[in-house]
Design a protein around this motif. Structure first.
Motif, PDB file in Angstrom:
ATOM      1  N   GLN A  65       0.473  -1.210   0.457  1.00 50.36           N
ATOM      2  CA  GLN A  65       0.062   0.119  -0.450  1.00 50.36           C
ATOM      3  C   GLN A  65       0.909   1.216  -0.124  1.00 50.36           C
ATOM      4  O   GLN A  65       1.838   0.909   1.083  1.00 50.36           O
ATOM      5  N   ASP A  66       0.992   2.024  -0.808  1.00 49.07           N
ATOM      6  CA  ASP A  66       1.535   3.210  -1.207  1.00 49.07           C
ATOM      7  C   ASP A  66       2.713   3.393  -1.128  1.00 49.07           C
ATOM      8  O   ASP A  66       3.704   3.713   0.063  1.00 49.07           O
ATOM      9  N   GLY A  67       3.350   2.743  -1.822  1.00 53.85           N
ATOM     10  CA  GLY A  67       5.246   2.416  -0.912  1.00 53.85           C
ATOM     11  C   GLY A  67       5.410   1.194  -0.016  1.00 53.85           C
ATOM     12  O   GLY A  67       6.730   1.551   0.091  1.00 53.85           O
ATOM     13  N   TRP A  68       4.612   0.438   0.502  1.00 51.75           N
ATOM     14  CA  TRP A  68       5.133   0.147   2.102  1.00 51.75           C
ATOM     15  C   TRP A  68       4.388  -1.508   1.515  1.00 51.75           C
ATOM     16  O   TRP A  68       3.726  -1.315   0.581  1.00 51.75           O
ATOM     17  N   PHE A  69       5.433  -1.986   2.066  1.00 53.84           N
ATOM     18  CA  PHE A  69       5.133  -3.444   2.133  1.00 53.84           C
ATOM     19  C   PHE A  69       4.625  -4.180   3.400  1.00 53.84           C
ATOM     20  O   PHE A  69       5.178  -3.952   4.680  1.00 53.84           O
ATOM     21  N   GLN A  70       3.143  -5.164   3.794  1.00 56.42           N
ATOM     22  CA  GLN A  70       3.533  -5.613   4.815  1.00 56.42           C
ATOM     23  C   GLN A  70       3.721  -6.558   5.142  1.00 56.42           C
ATOM     24  O   GLN A  70       4.065  -7.757   4.363  1.00 56.42           O
ATOM     25  N   ILE A  71       4.544  -7.129   6.231  1.00 52.86           N
ATOM     26  CA  ILE A  71       5.586  -8.141   6.578  1.00 52.86           C
ATOM     27  C   ILE A  71       4.537  -8.935   7.350  1.00 52.86           C
ATOM     28  O   ILE A  71       4.022  -9.094   8.158  1.00 52.86           O
ATOM     29  N   VAL A  72       4.267 -10.576   6.885  1.00 53.27           N
ATOM     30  CA  VAL A  72       3.216 -11.908   7.925  1.00 53.27           C
ATOM     31  C   VAL A  72       3.860 -12.633   8.171  1.00 53.27           C
ATOM     32  O   VAL A  72       3.709 -13.294   8.842  1.00 53.27           O
ATOM     33  N   ALA A  73       5.242 -12.338   8.195  1.00 50.89           N
ATOM     34  CA  ALA A  73       6.305 -13.511   8.620  1.00 50.89           C
ATOM     35  C   ALA A  73       7.566 -12.966   8.707  1.00 50.89           C
ATOM     36  O   ALA A  73       7.837 -12.278   7.552  1.00 50.89           O
ATOM     37  N   ALA A  74       8.440 -13.411   9.425  1.00 54.43           N
ATOM     38  CA  ALA A  74      10.292 -13.684   8.898  1.00 54.43           C
ATOM     39  C   ALA A  74      10.413 -13.961  10.153  1.00 54.43           C
ATOM     40  O   ALA A  74      10.420 -14.642  10.438  1.00 54.43           O
ATOM     41  N   SER A  75      11.988 -13.797   9.051  1.00 57.67           N
ATOM     42  CA  SER A  75      12.945 -15.241   9.772  1.00 57.67           C
ATOM     43  C   SER A  75      14.282 -15.093  10.132  1.00 57.67           C
ATOM     44  O   SER A  75      14.807 -14.177   9.120  1.00 57.67           O
ATOM     45  N   ASP A  76      14.547 -15.509  10.850  1.00 53.83           N
ATOM     46  CA  ASP A  76      16.153 -15.268  10.893  1.00 53.83           C
ATOM     47  C   ASP A  76      16.748 -16.808  11.321  1.00 53.83           C
ATOM     48  O   ASP A  76      17.810 -16.149  12.124  1.00 53.83           O
ATOM     49  N   GLY A  77      16.374 -17.535  10.932  1.00 54.86           N
ATOM     50  CA  GLY A  77      17.374 -18.582  11.191  1.00 54.86           C
ATOM     51  C   GLY A  77      17.768 -19.775  10.723  1.00 54.86           C
ATOM     52  O   GLY A  77      18.473 -20.273  11.238  1.00 54.86           O
ATOM     53  N   ASP A  78      18.640 -18.804  10.340  1.00 53.87           N
ATOM     54  CA  ASP A  78      19.829 -19.443   9.315  1.00 53.87           C
ATOM     55  C   ASP A  78      21.103 -18.542   9.833  1.00 53.87           C
ATOM     56  O   ASP A  78      22.267 -19.490   9.431  1.00 53.87           O
ATOM     57  N   ASN A  79      20.583 -18.026  10.697  1.00 49.32           N
ATOM     58  CA  ASN A  79      21.877 -17.879  11.949  1.00 49.32           C
ATOM     59  C   ASN A  79      22.370 -18.365  12.378  1.00 49.32           C
ATOM     60  O   ASN A  79      21.351 -18.861  13.088  1.00 49.32           O
ATOM     61  N   ASP A  80      23.255 -18.353  13.028  1.00 49.11           N
ATOM     62  CA  ASP A  80      23.632 -19.678  14.580  1.00 49.11           C
ATOM     63  C   ASP A  80      22.994 -19.015  15.582  1.00 49.11           C
ATOM     64  O   ASP A  80      22.107 -19.696  15.967  1.00 49.11           O
TER      65      ASP A  80
END
Length: 189
Positions: A65-80
């Motif tokens: 919307q209007d140059g914005w993205f809605q993040i519905v999931a995030a992961s940092d699991g590839d890092n130790d």
């Protein structure tokens, strides 16, 4: 804030390392909205006690919307040691999400029957150029400002082109993995 309703997306990507202090996740698609947390960014410098740099935070986008993205999931699991992420879904500037484009075709609209603005033959967009700005998404399409910097010569070598060609277009074939190409069927056939 505009009265435009969010547009649904099914897009994967990673938080751009171009923002040094992290990317705030906001409650609404507005730079004045409450901050829910901050998505950390990675660069090519390994942190102390680590041989390899951290992998960027990978995200799933559910709306634009209007140059914005809605993040519905995030992961940092590839890092130790996973870094803390915002606890809720939130909105980030669309240009703070990056991805590879494994397609040679860019269109005027998110529809293959619209005018074709970019045709790179058998090469992928991000192999021959750069995403200068991410603007929007619709379904599995993404709208970007694309800058072609290379072309394939007759001997199959990649050569620089000057001046660079810049086009605003919609692409499919988005790969949201910063470490490898995605194993997907071609969207160009």
């Amino acid at each position: 804030m505009a009265d435009v309703l969010p547009q649904g997306c099914t897009l994967s990507g990673w938080i751009s390392p171009a923002v040094a202090d992290g990317v705030p996740a906001r409650a609404l698609p507005d730079s004045g909205a409450a901050v829910l947390g901050v998505y950390p960014v990675s660069d090519n410098t390994p942190p102390a006690g680590r041989e390899d740099p951290l992998v960027p935070v990978m995200v799933e986008v559910g709306a634009a919307q209007d140059g914005w993205f809605q993040i519905v999931a995030a992961s940092d699991g590839d890092n130790d040691d996973a870094r803390p992420l915002p606890p809720n879904t939130g909105w980030v500037p669309a240009d703070s999400v990056r991805f590879a484009i494994q397609s040679a075709r860019g269109y005027a609209q998110p529809d293959t029957s619209s005018a074709q603005l970019v045709d790179l033959g058998d090469d992928w967009a991000t192999d021959l150029g750069a995403v200068d700005q991410v603007l929007s998404c619709a379904g599995d399409w993404v709208q970007i400002d694309y800058r072609q910097t290379l072309k394939r010569a007759a001997n199959d070598a990649l050569v620089d082109i000057t001046p660079h060609t810049q086009t605003r277009a919609w692409f499919r074939g988005v790969c949201g993995n910063p470490m490898t190409t995605c194993d997907m069927r071609s969207v160009d056939r």
